[in-house]
Structure formats: structure tokens, C-alpha cells
Design an enzyme around this catalytic site. Structure first.
Site, PDB file in Angstrom:
ATOM      1  N   GLY A 148      30.033  20.442 -46.953  1.00  0.00           N
ATOM      2  CA  GLY A 148      28.647  20.862 -47.173  1.00  0.00           C
ATOM      3  C   GLY A 148      27.884  19.894 -48.044  1.00  0.00           C
ATOM      4  O   GLY A 148      28.473  19.165 -48.846  1.00  0.00           O
TER       5      GLY A 148
ATOM      6  N   HIS B  70      23.466  25.066 -36.932  1.00  0.00           N
ATOM      7  CA  HIS B  70      23.787  23.643 -37.131  1.00  0.00           C
ATOM      8  C   HIS B  70      24.354  22.885 -35.906  1.00  0.00           C
ATOM      9  O   HIS B  70      25.497  22.437 -35.915  1.00  0.00           O
ATOM     10  CB  HIS B  70      24.695  23.428 -38.346  1.00  0.00           C
ATOM     11  CG  HIS B  70      25.809  24.420 -38.554  1.00  0.00           C
ATOM     12  ND1 HIS B  70      26.714  24.755 -37.587  1.00  0.00           N
ATOM     13  CD2 HIS B  70      26.161  25.125 -39.660  1.00  0.00           C
ATOM     14  CE1 HIS B  70      27.567  25.631 -38.084  1.00  0.00           C
ATOM     15  NE2 HIS B  70      27.266  25.872 -39.329  1.00  0.00           N
TER      16      HIS B  70
ATOM     17  N   ASP C  75      20.897  24.150 -44.044  1.00  0.00           N
ATOM     18  CA  ASP C  75      22.317  24.369 -44.366  1.00  0.00           C
ATOM     19  C   ASP C  75      22.624  23.858 -45.780  1.00  0.00           C
ATOM     20  O   ASP C  75      23.677  23.261 -46.031  1.00  0.00           O
ATOM     21  CB  ASP C  75      23.258  23.726 -43.345  1.00  0.00           C
ATOM     22  CG  ASP C  75      24.673  24.324 -43.422  1.00  0.00           C
ATOM     23  OD1 ASP C  75      24.895  25.212 -44.271  1.00  0.00           O
ATOM     24  OD2 ASP C  75      25.540  23.896 -42.642  1.00  0.00           O
TER      25      ASP C  75
HETATM   26  O1  DOR Z   1      29.275  22.246 -44.340  1.00  0.00           O
HETATM   27  C1  DOR Z   1      29.206  23.466 -44.388  1.00  0.00           C
HETATM   28  N1  DOR Z   1      29.186  24.109 -45.580  1.00  0.00           N
HETATM   29  N2  DOR Z   1      29.175  24.167 -43.249  1.00  0.00           N
HETATM   30  C2  DOR Z   1      29.259  25.506 -43.244  1.00  0.00           C
HETATM   31  O2  DOR Z   1      29.226  26.078 -42.180  1.00  0.00           O
HETATM   32  C3  DOR Z   1      29.411  26.266 -44.516  1.00  0.00           C
HETATM   33  C4  DOR Z   1      28.878  25.499 -45.650  1.00  0.00           C
HETATM   34  C5  DOR Z   1      29.283  26.045 -46.988  1.00  0.00           C
HETATM   35  O3  DOR Z   1      29.226  27.265 -47.188  1.00  0.00           O
HETATM   36  O4  DOR Z   1      29.643  25.268 -47.883  1.00  0.00           O
END
Ligand code: DOR
Length: 430
Positions: A324, A232, A305
Site C-alpha cells: 500500500g 483498483h 486507495d
Molecule cells: O496495497 C493495498 N493496501 N491494497 C489493498 O487492497 C489494501 C491496502 C491496505 O489496506 O493497506
């Protein structure tokens, strides 16, 4: 399974530098041949006139949350979301509960993927035990059990010495080490990009440097100890570091995600927790640099992601919200709308970053391409269809997307995995 003939579509196969009207014959889970006017008696025919036919997409970076968080996602729901988004293979990250940090959990995910998944599921093993960054996980036995790559994604590997050892081990199997680059001494307590906007709206910032310092470290480690894949990539500084490293021959590959070329930090101005991601969304200049990086090949791969979270995890104060966003069902539409329609990339370049390039990095020789003998993972896309993102209708169990209501171009009509039709007329086949 009857043979399948996909007829008259515009076939895009970046691996073969092909963009032409062709027929494709699939049988016994493989591509049999590609040609003009194939005649095959007894095979089922799918008409693809006016549509794009391409290798099934490969997502190097998916969170399926299995084991442990079936309220967020399961292998069944996540792989259905993948298929609807055109992904016929997903690599699922190790930050599950418990983490995928030993061979038994790798086996659990593989078996469940085979039993309940509608697309190919490849587990990513953790780099360190318990994702704690202290001691290496059993990388060898995880690899033997089918781990396709190694990553502590969600967390950085803070100790350079541990990352060094991980690179040294992984190079023996040729499996990529995927690095989540974040210096927590700079990021901790922050919840958005550090900028004039963060000051203005009163949210604690994370400087881009938090990502870049670890990108620089991992480039240095890769030069000595073995290849690294940077997850990312979100900042102009990271893109430039990777560009220079590649020029000097460092064994570095990287990915970015649709949100890093589609959104700026403006998406969090109204405290929309669905736009809270790690690394955080950045400035317009960063977005432009990411797009330039995609264009000139510095950025090899587009990965989602896909990070599902419950409403309870997101419906809280911005600082407290989980990081996330989900991405499997919007990724291709965002690529087509924000990269191809805008002419930042041509279709072949864009599709390469979702097919043959991740296949190469992951050593999946029979995937991400359409040559005879390759796995029959194929998708059919209508490039003209405009559709509105409706998160409430997603196959994913989660709804955390900032793209709700966006109009996107390009819709997956059909997805075929190992010769089996799993999406027909834009719907999952039961
Ligand atoms: O935004 C994110 N969510 N970045 C990450 O590196 C992990 C991921 C998650 O597992 O929710």
C-alpha cells in the site's frame, strides 16, 4: 455562517457540462446559485481569478485505519490529508482493527468522522464477518447505520457463492459492492508483478491473471445477481474484460488509482517498498491500457486507495513489507500532471471521475456537483503551481509514498466542506 461568494474562477462542473468563468454563492451549507457577476451584500468574498473552481473530490477508496491503528492514520489526520488533497468526502474501507463488520463499528466511524473529521466520512461495511470470506456480515443493519458501500478490500471474497449473496443483498439497498479482485491461489507468496523483471531481481511474482480471473467471475455474477464495482484495476486484461462486459450491458463499474497510470513495475527495481502495492504495479503496456480505459470510459472512477503504513511496516525486506501507498495528498497532482497535461483526458473528463461519477455510484445525489441546492463542498485549485512532493510535510501520519521528490502541477488552494472553509492558502484552517 456568513454566505460565501467565490468570485471569477474557471468553474468546472462536469455534471452540468460547465467549463466557464462564473461566480458561485454558498450559504447555509448549500450552493445557492452560479452565475456571471453575482452580487451578494454581506457575504465573504474569495477571489478565484486564474483558478479552477470545482466540486469537492470524492474518494471511493480510502484507508483511515480507525479503529485500531492510530500509529498509521486516524480520522483526524486522514481527513486533513484528504482536505489538503481536494477530497471533501472519503469512503473508508472496512479492514480496520476490529473490522467495520457490524452496525456498532459503522456508528463509531460515523460519529468520529462527524466529531474529528474535517471532511465527510462515509464508512464502507465489510462484506463478510471479520473479512474472513466465510459468512456474510450484517449488511442490512450496517446499511441502516450509514454504511455507504460494502467491501472486504484488502482481501478477496474467495467464494463465488458468498459474493453472489452479497450482490443479491446489496442490490436491495442500492449500495455498491466493491470487489478486491485477487485469486490467492495465484498471488500467495508473491510480492510484485510476475514478469521478466521479477525473475531478474529475484522477487516472487504475482501474475496479472490473479486479478483478471476474479474480474471475470464478478462480471458473470453481476450479470445475474446485481451490480459490482471493481476496485483498483491495474491490468490490461482487466480493462478489456470490463470494456467487453459494459458493451454487453453488464452492471459493472470500476476504478483505478493514480499509481496505476503513473508508475510501472520499474518503481520496484530498487526494492523500494513504498512502491509495493496490491495489486502490484504492472508493465508499460498495462499502464497504457489503463489510460486507454480512462479515456474511453471503461474506467469510471479515479480513487486513491490511500493505504498508510508505518516506517516499521515498510523498512523491512521487500517480501515482508506491507502493501500500500498513501495517496490523498498526491492524487489530484498526479491526475493533472499525468492525465490532463499529457492530454490523455481533458479537465472535465478527469474531474468527472473524481466527482460526479463516484457520487452517482454511491448514490450521493447532492455531492460531486455544483448546481443550486447541492452541498457546498467546493475546492479551488491553482492549475499553474508546480510543487515538489515532500512526504515529511504531509498531514497524513504515514510517509509511504514512492512519489517523494516528484514535481507535480496543480495545487489545492482552498477546500470548503458544507460551506465551511477547511483549507485556506493551501493550509488546514484550525
Ligand atoms: O496495497 C493495498 N493496501 N491494497 C489493498 O487492497 C489494501 C491496502 C491496505 O489496506 O493497506
Amino acid at each position: 455562517m456568513a454566505a460565501l461568494l467565490i468570485r471569477g474562477g474557471r468553474v468546472i462542473d462536469p455534471a452540468a457540462n460547465l467549463d466557464a468563468i462564473r461566480d458561485i454563492l454558498l450559504a447555509d451549507g448549500k450552493v445557492v446559485k452560479i452565475g456571471s457577476r453575482i452580487i451578494s451584500r454581506g457575504s465573504r468574498v474569495i477571489e478565484a481569478k486564474g483558478r479552477l473552481v470545482m466540486p469537492g473530490l470524492i474518494d471511493m477508496h480510502t484507508h483511515l485505519r480507525d479503529p485500531g491503528r492510530p500509529d498509521k492514520e486516524t480520522i483526524a489526520s486522514g481527513t486533513r490529508a484528504a482536505a489538503l488533497g481536494g477530497f471533501t468526502s472519503v469512503c473508508c474501507m472496512a479492514n480496520t482493527e476490529p473490522p467495520i463488520d457490524n452496525a456498532a463499528v459503522v456508528k463509531y466511524v460515523r460519529d468520529k468522522g462527524a466529531a474529528e473529521g474535517v471532511v465527510n466520512v462515509y464508512p464502507v461495511g465489510a462484506i463478510t464477518r471479520g473479512l474472513k470470506g466465510e459468512a456474510l456480515a450484517e449488511m442490512g443493519s450496517m446499511f441502516e447505520e450509514g454504511a455507504i458501500a460494502f467491501s472486504d478490500d484488502g482481501y478477496p471474497v474467495e467464494k463465488a457463492d458468498i459474493m453472489r449473496k452479497a450482490l443479491e443483498y446489496a442490490r436491495q439497498f442500492g449500495a455498491p459492492v466493491i470487489s478486491h479482485c485477487e485469486d490467492r491461489s495465484l498471488s500467495s507468496g508473491g510480492s510484485m508483478n510476475e514478469s521478466a523483471l521479477s525473475t531478474m531481481i529475484g522477487l516472487p511474482g504475482i501474475p496479472a491473471l490473479s486479478e483478471e480471473i476474479i474480474v471475470a467471475r464478478d462480471i458473470l455474477l453481476a450479470k445475474k445477481f446485481g451490480p459490482v464495482h471493481i476496485a483498483h484495476v491495474s491490468s490490461a486484461g482487466s480493462v478489456e474484460l470490463i470494456r467487453q462486459a459494459k458493451k454487453r450491458g453488464a452492471p459493472v463499474t470500476c476504478e483505478t488509482c493514480p499509481h496505476y497510470f503513473s508508475l510501472t513495475e520499474e518503481a520496484v527495481r530498487n526494492y523500494d517498498t513504498n512502491a509495493k502495492v496490491n495489486p502490484p504495479l504492472k508493465s508499460t503496456a498495462d499502464v497504457q491500457a489503463v489510460i486507454r480505459g480512462l479515456k474511453d470510459g471503461t474506467i469510471d472512477v479515479i480513487a486513491t486507495d490511500h493505504a498508510p503504513h508505518t516506517i516499521d511496516d515498510k523498512n523491512v525486506e521487500f517480501n515482508q513489507a506491507a502493501t500500500g501507498m498513501i495517496g490523498l495528498e498526491t492524487a489530484l497532482g498526479l491526475v493533472m500532471t499525468n492525465l490532463v497535461e499529457t492530454k490523455a483526458l481533458n479537465l472535465k473528463q478527469a474531474i468527472a471521475k473524481l466527482t460526479v461519477v463516484p457520487a452517482r455510484i454511491l448514490q450521493l445525489e447532492n455531492k460531486g456537483r455544483l448546481k443550486a441546492g447541492a452541498d457546498a463542498d467546493v475546492i479551488i485549485v491553482d492549475p499553474k503551481v508546480e510543487w515538489v512532493v515532500e512526504a515529511s510535510k504531509f498531514a497524513s501520519k504515514s510517509r509511504n509514498t514512492p512519489f517523494n521528490g516528484w514535481k507535480l502541477k496543480g495545487k489545492v488552494i482552498c477546500a470548503i466542506v458544507g460551506g465551511k472553509v477547511v483549507v485556506r492558502d493551501g493550509k488546514i484552517c484550525n
